[in-house]
Write a protein that holds these residues in place. Structure first.
Motif, short mmCIF file in Angstrom:
data_model
loop_
_atom_site.label_atom_id
_atom_site.label_comp_id
_atom_site.label_asym_id
_atom_site.label_seq_id
_atom_site.Cartn_x
_atom_site.Cartn_y
_atom_site.Cartn_z
N ALA A 216 37.19 -51.65 -27.64
CA ALA A 216 36.65 -50.29 -27.72
C ALA A 216 35.19 -50.22 -27.28
N VAL A 217 34.64 -51.32 -26.73
CA VAL A 217 33.24 -51.31 -26.29
C VAL A 217 33.05 -50.19 -25.26
N GLY A 218 32.03 -49.37 -25.48
CA GLY A 218 31.77 -48.21 -24.62
C GLY A 218 32.28 -46.92 -25.23
N SER A 219 33.18 -47.02 -26.21
CA SER A 219 33.73 -45.84 -26.88
C SER A 219 32.79 -45.34 -27.96
N MET A 220 33.05 -44.13 -28.41
CA MET A 220 32.30 -43.54 -29.51
C MET A 220 33.04 -43.81 -30.81
N LEU A 221 32.27 -44.20 -31.85
CA LEU A 221 32.82 -44.44 -33.18
C LEU A 221 32.27 -43.41 -34.14
N LEU A 222 33.05 -43.01 -35.12
CA LEU A 222 32.57 -42.13 -36.18
C LEU A 222 32.23 -42.99 -37.39
N VAL A 223 30.96 -42.92 -37.84
CA VAL A 223 30.49 -43.75 -38.95
C VAL A 223 29.65 -42.92 -39.91
N PRO A 224 29.51 -43.37 -41.17
CA PRO A 224 28.57 -42.71 -42.08
C PRO A 224 27.14 -42.99 -41.61
N ALA A 225 26.34 -41.94 -41.53
CA ALA A 225 24.98 -42.09 -41.00
C ALA A 225 24.15 -43.09 -41.80
N ASN A 226 24.39 -43.17 -43.10
CA ASN A 226 23.58 -44.08 -43.93
C ASN A 226 23.97 -45.54 -43.80
N MET A 227 25.02 -45.84 -43.02
CA MET A 227 25.45 -47.23 -42.82
C MET A 227 24.88 -47.83 -41.53
N ILE A 228 24.12 -47.03 -40.77
CA ILE A 228 23.52 -47.54 -39.53
C ILE A 228 22.23 -48.28 -39.91
N GLU A 229 22.19 -49.57 -39.61
CA GLU A 229 21.02 -50.39 -39.92
C GLU A 229 20.18 -50.61 -38.66
N GLN A 230 18.88 -50.32 -38.77
CA GLN A 230 17.97 -50.53 -37.65
C GLN A 230 17.29 -51.88 -37.82
N VAL A 231 17.32 -52.70 -36.77
CA VAL A 231 16.69 -54.03 -36.80
C VAL A 231 15.77 -54.14 -35.59
N LYS A 232 14.51 -54.54 -35.83
CA LYS A 232 13.57 -54.74 -34.73
C LYS A 232 13.30 -56.23 -34.58
N VAL A 233 13.59 -56.76 -33.38
CA VAL A 233 13.39 -58.18 -33.09
C VAL A 233 12.81 -58.30 -31.68
N GLN A 234 11.69 -59.00 -31.56
CA GLN A 234 11.07 -59.28 -30.25
C GLN A 234 11.00 -58.03 -29.35
N ASN A 235 10.37 -57.00 -29.83
CA ASN A 235 10.19 -55.75 -29.09
C ASN A 235 11.49 -55.03 -28.73
N ASN A 236 12.59 -55.43 -29.35
CA ASN A 236 13.86 -54.74 -29.17
C ASN A 236 14.25 -54.07 -30.48
N THR A 237 14.79 -52.87 -30.38
CA THR A 237 15.34 -52.21 -31.56
C THR A 237 16.84 -52.18 -31.40
N MET A 238 17.53 -52.74 -32.38
CA MET A 238 18.99 -52.78 -32.35
C MET A 238 19.53 -52.06 -33.57
N TYR A 239 20.73 -51.52 -33.43
CA TYR A 239 21.37 -50.78 -34.53
C TYR A 239 22.73 -51.41 -34.80
N PHE A 240 23.01 -51.65 -36.08
CA PHE A 240 24.26 -52.28 -36.48
C PHE A 240 25.01 -51.42 -37.49
N VAL A 241 26.33 -51.53 -37.42
CA VAL A 241 27.22 -50.88 -38.40
C VAL A 241 28.27 -51.92 -38.78
N PRO A 242 28.58 -52.06 -40.07
CA PRO A 242 29.67 -52.96 -40.45
C PRO A 242 31.02 -52.40 -40.00
N GLU A 243 31.90 -53.26 -39.54
CA GLU A 243 33.24 -52.82 -39.09
C GLU A 243 33.94 -51.99 -40.16
#
Length: 93
Positions: A57-84
């Motif tokens: 499903a990479v590239g697809s849109m997922l519906l998730v609870p907004a409060n489960m999106i975790e923001q992580v900043k590493v080496q000038n990159n900001t990444m966002y994670f959601v548990p499956e």
């Protein structure tokens, strides 16, 4: 060069970027710092682990609870994670 990052432990790498919608004039005046709190969000799946049921499903849109999106900043990159386990479903065209 950008490193290839592969999430593990049932996490999904997502892009929560919002589609910009044209402003609608409702006639109400809201404070400048007003922000609508979203309880759910559609996010784009960027990467999943090779064991993940979401690999296809990479590239697809997922519906998730907004409060489960975790923001992580590493080496000038900001990444966002959601548990499956937080994913309600996948939008298919």
């Amino acid at each position: 060069s950008k490193m290839d990052f592969r999430p593990k432990n049932k996490y999904l790498l997502v892009d929560p970027a919002e589609e910009k919608k044209p402003e609608q004039n409702s006639g109400f005046i809201l404070p400048d710092d007003y922000k609508k709190v979203e309880t759910h969000k559609a996010v784009r799946l960027l990467q999943a682990s090779s064991e993940s049921p979401y690999t296809g499903a990479v590239g697809s849109m997922l519906l998730v609870p907004a409060n489960m999106i975790e923001q992580v900043k590493v080496q000038n990159n900001t990444m966002y994670f959601v548990p499956e386990t937080a994913v309600y479903g996948v939008f298919y065209k």
